[in-house]
Design a protein around this motif. Structure first.
Motif, PDB file in Angstrom:
ATOM      1  N   VAL A  86     -12.749 -36.951  -0.717  1.00 25.02           N
ATOM      2  CA  VAL A  86     -13.520 -38.144  -0.322  1.00 25.02           C
ATOM      3  C   VAL A  86     -12.933 -39.383  -0.988  1.00 25.02           C
ATOM      4  O   VAL A  86     -12.776 -40.436  -0.353  1.00 25.02           O
ATOM      5  N   ALA A  87     -12.565 -39.261  -2.269  1.00 27.26           N
ATOM      6  CA  ALA A  87     -11.944 -40.389  -2.974  1.00 27.26           C
ATOM      7  C   ALA A  87     -10.631 -40.770  -2.304  1.00 27.26           C
ATOM      8  O   ALA A  87     -10.365 -41.960  -2.066  1.00 27.26           O
ATOM      9  N   LEU A  88      -9.818 -39.781  -1.982  1.00 32.60           N
ATOM     10  CA  LEU A  88      -8.521 -40.046  -1.351  1.00 32.60           C
ATOM     11  C   LEU A  88      -8.694 -40.684   0.026  1.00 32.60           C
ATOM     12  O   LEU A  88      -8.050 -41.696   0.338  1.00 32.60           O
ATOM     13  N   VAL A  89      -9.574 -40.132   0.840  1.00 37.36           N
ATOM     14  CA  VAL A  89      -9.814 -40.691   2.178  1.00 37.36           C
ATOM     15  C   VAL A  89     -10.388 -42.103   2.072  1.00 37.36           C
ATOM     16  O   VAL A  89      -9.984 -43.007   2.816  1.00 37.36           O
ATOM     17  N   ALA A 115     -17.171 -50.078  -4.997  1.00 35.61           N
ATOM     18  CA  ALA A 115     -18.561 -49.644  -5.139  1.00 35.61           C
ATOM     19  C   ALA A 115     -18.957 -48.696  -4.007  1.00 35.61           C
ATOM     20  O   ALA A 115     -19.643 -47.691  -4.241  1.00 35.61           O
ATOM     21  N   ALA A 116     -18.504 -48.989  -2.793  1.00 32.20           N
ATOM     22  CA  ALA A 116     -18.821 -48.132  -1.649  1.00 32.20           C
ATOM     23  C   ALA A 116     -18.182 -46.753  -1.799  1.00 32.20           C
ATOM     24  O   ALA A 116     -18.833 -45.729  -1.526  1.00 32.20           O
ATOM     25  N   ILE A 117     -16.931 -46.704  -2.233  1.00 32.54           N
ATOM     26  CA  ILE A 117     -16.270 -45.413  -2.464  1.00 32.54           C
ATOM     27  C   ILE A 117     -17.017 -44.631  -3.541  1.00 32.54           C
ATOM     28  O   ILE A 117     -17.274 -43.429  -3.391  1.00 32.54           O
ATOM     29  N   GLY A 160     -20.471 -40.131  -5.164  1.00 33.62           N
ATOM     30  CA  GLY A 160     -21.658 -39.693  -5.893  1.00 33.62           C
ATOM     31  C   GLY A 160     -22.667 -38.980  -5.011  1.00 33.62           C
ATOM     32  O   GLY A 160     -23.215 -37.940  -5.381  1.00 33.62           O
ATOM     33  N   LEU A 161     -22.918 -39.531  -3.830  1.00 29.96           N
ATOM     34  CA  LEU A 161     -23.865 -38.896  -2.912  1.00 29.96           C
ATOM     35  C   LEU A 161     -23.331 -37.563  -2.409  1.00 29.96           C
ATOM     36  O   LEU A 161     -24.099 -36.608  -2.209  1.00 29.96           O
ATOM     37  N   CYS A 162     -22.019 -37.473  -2.218  1.00 26.64           N
ATOM     38  CA  CYS A 162     -21.379 -36.222  -1.812  1.00 26.64           C
ATOM     39  C   CYS A 162     -21.614 -35.148  -2.871  1.00 26.64           C
ATOM     40  O   CYS A 162     -22.054 -34.035  -2.567  1.00 26.64           O
TER      41      CYS A 162
END
Length: 176
Positions: A51-54, A142-144, A149-151
């Motif tokens: 998710v961080a990478l994407v 902040a969005a990433i 975090g929600l993931c």
């Protein structure tokens, strides 16, 4: 002739119960399948890293917002991008450890976990706004952080539910 107890020593009186006393035993607590929990935690960590990478590829490559590295570093960025992905992986592993500890020790462990994660996510969302950067870069970071975090929080909630088995139950007549 004995008088009723009063004051501080009243708590030492044995109450009369209409039902048999059942003291919680270690067997009565929910059991945690550590193998399932940690396998799910590792899977969560891999998903968080991806998710961080994407997120970084989307923000830098598609939206053209310079985040985590200089603008001449390309869509992937530099080693900072990899570090960010490994950081998300590490946070998910730490969160798995926290879930395991809470499941073993706390009443209503997932309520505590959700509060802890929401506050950690809030910190992750607010930190980009404490550094000097372009506003769009702050918002993107902040969005990433929010999505990562929600993931982690949602996946570990599911994993904990699957990895937790109910302990022994006691019927109303005190029999197992």
């Amino acid at each position: 002739m004995a008088s009723p107890q009063g004051g501080w020593d009243r708590n030492y009186e044995q109450p009369t119960r209409p039902y048999p006393a059942v003291d919680p035993q270690p067997e009565d607590r929910p059991r945690v399948d550590a193998g399932k929990l940690w396998a799910g935690g590792f899977g969560t960590a891999v998903v968080a890293a991806l998710v961080a990478l994407v997120g970084i590829l989307l923000v830098r490559g598609v939206l053209g917002i310079h985040i985590l590295s200089p603008s001449d570093a390309g869509a992937y960025g530099d080693a900072t991008t990899t570090t960010y992905a490994f950081g998300a992986f590490g946070v998910a592993i730490l969160a798995t450890g926290a879930v395991h500890m809470l499941l073993m020790l706390m009443p209503r462990p997932m309520a505590f976990f959700n509060w802890i994660m929401l506050l950690v996510v809030a910190v992750g969302v607010l930190i980009p706004f404490t550094v000097s950067a372009e506003v769009e870069s702050q918002i993107a970071t902040a969005a990433i952080n929010l999505v990562i975090g929600l993931c982690i929080m949602s996946l570990l909630n599911s994993v904990a539910g699957i990895a937790t088995r109910a302990g022994r139950t006691v019927s109303g007549d005190g029999m197992l």
